[in-house]
Design a protein around this motif. Structure first.
Motif, PDB file in Angstrom:
ATOM      1  N   LYS A  96       0.768   0.244  -2.722  1.00  0.00           N
ATOM      2  CA  LYS A  96       0.521  -0.710  -1.777  1.00  0.00           C
ATOM      3  C   LYS A  96       0.315  -2.275  -2.452  1.00  0.00           C
ATOM      4  O   LYS A  96       0.871  -2.988  -1.902  1.00  0.00           O
ATOM      5  CB  LYS A  96      -0.829  -0.363  -0.921  1.00  0.00           C
ATOM      6  CG  LYS A  96      -0.733   0.072   0.659  1.00  0.00           C
ATOM      7  CD  LYS A  96      -2.149   0.199   1.019  1.00  0.00           C
ATOM      8  CE  LYS A  96      -1.791   1.105   2.425  1.00  0.00           C
ATOM      9  NZ  LYS A  96      -2.915   1.281   3.034  1.00  0.00           N
ATOM     10  N   ARG A  97      -0.302  -2.335  -3.563  1.00  0.00           N
ATOM     11  CA  ARG A  97      -0.617  -3.579  -4.260  1.00  0.00           C
ATOM     12  C   ARG A  97       0.802  -4.088  -4.589  1.00  0.00           C
ATOM     13  O   ARG A  97       1.198  -5.243  -4.540  1.00  0.00           O
ATOM     14  CB  ARG A  97      -1.514  -3.170  -5.253  1.00  0.00           C
ATOM     15  CG  ARG A  97      -2.773  -3.228  -5.034  1.00  0.00           C
ATOM     16  CD  ARG A  97      -3.531  -3.165  -6.036  1.00  0.00           C
ATOM     17  NE  ARG A  97      -5.022  -3.165  -5.968  1.00  0.00           N
ATOM     18  CZ  ARG A  97      -6.201  -2.811  -6.736  1.00  0.00           C
ATOM     19  NH1 ARG A  97      -5.769  -3.115  -7.970  1.00  0.00           N
ATOM     20  NH2 ARG A  97      -7.331  -3.075  -6.197  1.00  0.00           N
ATOM     21  N   THR A  99       2.673  -5.362  -1.496  1.00  0.00           N
ATOM     22  CA  THR A  99       1.909  -6.532  -1.094  1.00  0.00           C
ATOM     23  C   THR A  99       2.276  -7.567  -1.766  1.00  0.00           C
ATOM     24  O   THR A  99       2.698  -8.777  -1.407  1.00  0.00           O
ATOM     25  CB  THR A  99       0.581  -6.390  -0.831  1.00  0.00           C
ATOM     26  OG1 THR A  99       0.215  -5.195   0.110  1.00  0.00           O
ATOM     27  CG2 THR A  99      -0.327  -7.514  -0.371  1.00  0.00           C
TER      28      THR A  99
END
Length: 95
Positions: A3-4, A7
């Protein structure tokens, strides 16, 4: 962790697209004369051609001070310089 990374990647793409969208676009081409150090500007093909005016009718809801920038543009000939023959009519609201 994924997810990081996603993002960060999306944020980087958005920032780069904003930076490329904000670059200046000069419509004039410069050519160097072969026997001197001076440059000569040649106008873009759009500006060198005689434009035929396009008729546009604009219906404003009410004659108001909020349209002042448009009135100033009409009086200063900005629409004609862009090839627009603007006919401004007042609709007096919605029927």
């Amino acid at each position: 962790m994924k997810k990081r990374l996603l993002t960060f990647t999306l944020a980087a793409v958005m920032i780069l697209s904003l930076l490329t969208a904000c670059t200046a676009n000069d419509s004039k081409e410069t050519t160097a004369k072969p026997d001197s150090n001076q440059t000569e500007e040649t106008p873009s093909p759009e500006k060198s051609q005689n434009k035929e005016l396009v008729d546009v009718t604009l219906n404003e809801v009410a004659h108001s001070i909020f349209y002042a920038p448009m009135y100033a543009a009409i009086e200063n000939g900005y629409f004609e310089s862009e090839g627009i023959n603007l006919d401004l009519v007042c609709g007096f609201g919605v029927m």
